[in-house]
Write a protein that holds these residues in place. Sequence first.
Motif, PDB file in Angstrom:
ATOM      1  N   TYR A  79      -1.407  -0.433  19.833  1.00 19.90           N
ATOM      2  CA  TYR A  79      -2.528  -0.085  18.970  1.00 19.90           C
ATOM      3  C   TYR A  79      -3.704  -1.032  19.195  1.00 19.90           C
ATOM      4  O   TYR A  79      -3.522  -2.195  19.577  1.00 19.90           O
ATOM      5  N   ASP A  80      -4.890  -0.525  18.957  1.00 19.52           N
ATOM      6  CA  ASP A  80      -6.094  -1.341  18.940  1.00 19.52           C
ATOM      7  C   ASP A  80      -6.254  -1.834  17.500  1.00 19.52           C
ATOM      8  O   ASP A  80      -6.720  -1.101  16.627  1.00 19.52           O
ATOM      9  N   VAL A  81      -5.845  -3.067  17.251  1.00 14.86           N
ATOM     10  CA  VAL A  81      -5.721  -3.586  15.889  1.00 14.86           C
ATOM     11  C   VAL A  81      -6.964  -4.372  15.493  1.00 14.86           C
ATOM     12  O   VAL A  81      -7.412  -5.268  16.214  1.00 14.86           O
ATOM     13  N   LYS A  82      -7.505  -4.042  14.325  1.00 16.49           N
ATOM     14  CA  LYS A  82      -8.634  -4.773  13.752  1.00 16.49           C
ATOM     15  C   LYS A  82      -8.189  -5.392  12.437  1.00 16.49           C
ATOM     16  O   LYS A  82      -7.647  -4.701  11.575  1.00 16.49           O
ATOM     17  N   LEU A  83      -8.387  -6.702  12.290  1.00 16.96           N
ATOM     18  CA  LEU A  83      -8.017  -7.412  11.066  1.00 16.96           C
ATOM     19  C   LEU A  83      -9.296  -7.871  10.367  1.00 16.96           C
ATOM     20  O   LEU A  83     -10.134  -8.540  10.971  1.00 16.96           O
ATOM     21  N   THR A  84      -9.440  -7.513   9.097  1.00 15.89           N
ATOM     22  CA  THR A  84     -10.670  -7.805   8.361  1.00 15.89           C
ATOM     23  C   THR A  84     -10.370  -8.535   7.060  1.00 15.89           C
ATOM     24  O   THR A  84      -9.580  -8.054   6.246  1.00 15.89           O
ATOM     25  N   SER A  85     -10.999  -9.689   6.865  1.00 11.08           N
ATOM     26  CA  SER A  85     -10.832 -10.468   5.643  1.00 11.08           C
ATOM     27  C   SER A  85     -11.857 -10.014   4.606  1.00 11.08           C
ATOM     28  O   SER A  85     -13.056  -9.936   4.891  1.00 11.08           O
ATOM     29  N   LEU A  86     -11.382  -9.724   3.390  1.00  8.02           N
ATOM     30  CA  LEU A  86     -12.239  -9.272   2.296  1.00  8.02           C
ATOM     31  C   LEU A  86     -11.849 -10.015   1.020  1.00  8.02           C
ATOM     32  O   LEU A  86     -10.784 -10.636   0.962  1.00  8.02           O
ATOM     33  N   ASP A  87     -12.686  -9.915  -0.010  1.00  5.64           N
ATOM     34  CA  ASP A  87     -12.251 -10.463  -1.284  1.00  5.64           C
ATOM     35  C   ASP A  87     -11.279  -9.484  -1.938  1.00  5.64           C
ATOM     36  O   ASP A  87     -11.079  -8.368  -1.452  1.00  5.64           O
ATOM     37  N   ASN A  88     -10.671  -9.899  -3.040  1.00  6.67           N
ATOM     38  CA  ASN A  88      -9.603  -9.111  -3.652  1.00  6.67           C
ATOM     39  C   ASN A  88      -9.999  -7.674  -3.944  1.00  6.67           C
ATOM     40  O   ASN A  88      -9.334  -6.721  -3.507  1.00  6.67           O
ATOM     41  N   ALA A  89     -11.077  -7.503  -4.695  1.00  7.87           N
ATOM     42  CA  ALA A  89     -11.481  -6.160  -5.105  1.00  7.87           C
ATOM     43  C   ALA A  89     -11.843  -5.295  -3.910  1.00  7.87           C
ATOM     44  O   ALA A  89     -11.444  -4.121  -3.824  1.00  7.87           O
ATOM     45  N   ALA A  90     -12.590  -5.866  -2.961  1.00 11.79           N
ATOM     46  CA  ALA A  90     -13.005  -5.096  -1.788  1.00 11.79           C
ATOM     47  C   ALA A  90     -11.806  -4.686  -0.943  1.00 11.79           C
ATOM     48  O   ALA A  90     -11.808  -3.601  -0.339  1.00 11.79           O
ATOM     49  N   MET A  91     -10.784  -5.534  -0.888  1.00 13.03           N
ATOM     50  CA  MET A  91      -9.578  -5.209  -0.132  1.00 13.03           C
ATOM     51  C   MET A  91      -8.914  -3.952  -0.694  1.00 13.03           C
ATOM     52  O   MET A  91      -8.560  -3.025   0.049  1.00 13.03           O
ATOM     53  N   TRP A  92      -8.728  -3.928  -1.997  1.00 16.12           N
ATOM     54  CA  TRP A  92      -8.096  -2.768  -2.633  1.00 16.12           C
ATOM     55  C   TRP A  92      -8.957  -1.523  -2.495  1.00 16.12           C
ATOM     56  O   TRP A  92      -8.466  -0.425  -2.212  1.00 16.12           O
ATOM     57  N   GLU A  93     -10.261  -1.672  -2.686  1.00 15.98           N
ATOM     58  CA  GLU A  93     -11.164  -0.522  -2.604  1.00 15.98           C
ATOM     59  C   GLU A  93     -11.214   0.052  -1.193  1.00 15.98           C
ATOM     60  O   GLU A  93     -11.348   1.267  -1.018  1.00 15.98           O
ATOM     61  N   ALA A  94     -11.109  -0.803  -0.183  1.00 15.36           N
ATOM     62  CA  ALA A  94     -11.147  -0.329   1.197  1.00 15.36           C
ATOM     63  C   ALA A  94      -9.980   0.607   1.499  1.00 15.36           C
ATOM     64  O   ALA A  94     -10.136   1.609   2.208  1.00 15.36           O
ATOM     65  N   ILE A  95      -8.805   0.290   0.950  1.00 14.11           N
ATOM     66  CA  ILE A  95      -7.648   1.165   1.151  1.00 14.11           C
ATOM     67  C   ILE A  95      -7.805   2.435   0.330  1.00 14.11           C
ATOM     68  O   ILE A  95      -7.590   3.550   0.822  1.00 14.11           O
ATOM     69  N   ALA A  96      -8.190   2.287  -0.930  1.00 13.84           N
ATOM     70  CA  ALA A  96      -8.323   3.452  -1.813  1.00 13.84           C
ATOM     71  C   ALA A  96      -9.385   4.426  -1.321  1.00 13.84           C
ATOM     72  O   ALA A  96      -9.242   5.652  -1.465  1.00 13.84           O
ATOM     73  N   ASN A  97     -10.456   3.898  -0.723  1.00 13.49           N
ATOM     74  CA  ASN A  97     -11.545   4.743  -0.224  1.00 13.49           C
ATOM     75  C   ASN A  97     -11.330   5.194   1.214  1.00 13.49           C
ATOM     76  O   ASN A  97     -12.217   5.821   1.805  1.00 13.49           O
ATOM     77  N   GLU A  98     -10.185   4.838   1.797  1.00 13.67           N
ATOM     78  CA  GLU A  98      -9.820   5.203   3.172  1.00 13.67           C
ATOM     79  C   GLU A  98     -10.792   4.636   4.203  1.00 13.67           C
ATOM     80  O   GLU A  98     -10.987   5.194   5.280  1.00 13.67           O
ATOM     81  N   GLU A  99     -11.380   3.475   3.860  1.00 20.64           N
ATOM     82  CA  GLU A  99     -12.242   2.780   4.809  1.00 20.64           C
ATOM     83  C   GLU A  99     -11.427   1.866   5.718  1.00 20.64           C
ATOM     84  O   GLU A  99     -11.904   1.433   6.771  1.00 20.64           O
ATOM     85  N   ALA A 100     -10.224   1.524   5.293  1.00 24.30           N
ATOM     86  CA  ALA A 100      -9.281   0.740   6.095  1.00 24.30           C
ATOM     87  C   ALA A 100      -7.925   1.417   5.985  1.00 24.30           C
ATOM     88  O   ALA A 100      -7.705   2.262   5.115  1.00 24.30           O
ATOM     89  N   ASP A 101      -7.005   1.033   6.878  1.00 25.04           N
ATOM     90  CA  ASP A 101      -5.729   1.745   6.955  1.00 25.04           C
ATOM     91  C   ASP A 101      -4.620   1.154   6.094  1.00 25.04           C
ATOM     92  O   ASP A 101      -3.769   1.896   5.603  1.00 25.04           O
ATOM     93  N   GLY A 102      -4.596  -0.161   5.934  1.00 21.02           N
ATOM     94  CA  GLY A 102      -3.500  -0.727   5.165  1.00 21.02           C
ATOM     95  C   GLY A 102      -3.642  -2.217   4.930  1.00 21.02           C
ATOM     96  O   GLY A 102      -4.547  -2.873   5.456  1.00 21.02           O
ATOM     97  N   MET A 103      -2.742  -2.744   4.098  1.00 21.17           N
ATOM     98  CA  MET A 103      -2.680  -4.181   3.848  1.00 21.17           C
ATOM     99  C   MET A 103      -1.245  -4.545   3.480  1.00 21.17           C
ATOM    100  O   MET A 103      -0.484  -3.711   2.988  1.00 21.17           O
ATOM    101  N   VAL A 104      -0.894  -5.804   3.730  1.00 20.62           N
ATOM    102  CA  VAL A 104       0.427  -6.318   3.346  1.00 20.62           C
ATOM    103  C   VAL A 104       0.239  -7.474   2.371  1.00 20.62           C
ATOM    104  O   VAL A 104       1.000  -8.424   2.358  1.00 20.62           O
ATOM    105  N   ALA A 105      -0.806  -7.380   1.520  1.00 16.85           N
ATOM    106  CA  ALA A 105      -1.268  -8.518   0.733  1.00 16.85           C
ATOM    107  C   ALA A 105      -1.407  -8.235  -0.751  1.00 16.85           C
ATOM    108  O   ALA A 105      -2.208  -8.868  -1.423  1.00 16.85           O
TER     109      ALA A 105
END
Length: 309
Positions: A79-105
């Motif tokens: 896979y072509d993997v992209k790792l992006t650091s965000l603050d707490n709220a933005a991390m959750w919103e990125a997954i919920a809004n389908e702007e990112a694929d997943g998190m293990v955090a």
Amino acid sequence: MVKNKWRILGFASMLALVLILAACGGSDDSENSNSSDGSENEETATVGDGKEIELVYVNWDSEIASTHVVGKVLEDLGYDVKLTSLDNAAMWEAIANEEADGMVAAWLPVTHGDLYEANKDSLVDLGENLSGAKTGLVVPSYMEDINTIGDLQDYADELGQKITGIDAGSGVVQSAEQALEDYNLEGWEVQTSTGGAMTTALGEAINSEEPIVVTGWTPHWKFADYDLKYLEDPEETFGGEEYIATMVRQGLEEDLPNAYKVLDQFNWTTEEMETVMLEISNGADPEEAAAAWVEENQELVSEWTEGIE
């Protein structure tokens, strides 16, 4: 006669070439293409086939370690993997809004509890990937006379009525601020900074054997490096034992089924995570630390990748 023979031979050669090219030309555009006899084609043997996947994480030492390890496993699968650091709220919103694929955090049920409740209907919860997590207020063990959060008042002068925290808005900082109210610590404040600044302040205080109280969580490499203790929390402001969970966007299972399976099967222990964290804290690049750990722990990695097609 001779000319006819050469024409026949030339035609046969061309026909053979066409048949060879036709046999080699078949392909499949699926995530992991196979040849007609069930064996993988050499050109499509990589599961991910270069497809992009983005994992997001909060910039805590624990999540830097876990996200880079999972990212390395997915990268090794093609896979072509992209790792992006965000603050707490933005991390959750990125997954919920389908702007990112997943998190293990995802720290649950307390630390990220509000964010989970706000976003749970718009994401897919794959369950815990690490058990035995904890948050609270932490002091060096040489502060023998302080054992509970309420005891902080006795150290008001020495500590300057200050708790050294991490980033503002993080769950552990919010709990620490609530603890000031629950334990009637009037005049106290939680001084926010970053995870790195907090551990630097902790290390400097310990080197001088000075009193300090910080926001803490387990797993974290500082417990391997220093002799520390959690302050007892009889009001249960920080809650009990926590776990870290994996969250992915809706539709990931259909779009990238093999990546989804890896994220679903990812699970490890606090000791395993702290091994990676300690390497990073000692100066190793997160990518290099993750790659070394993955190489040395192929048996566990094979459990995460079991059933990949």
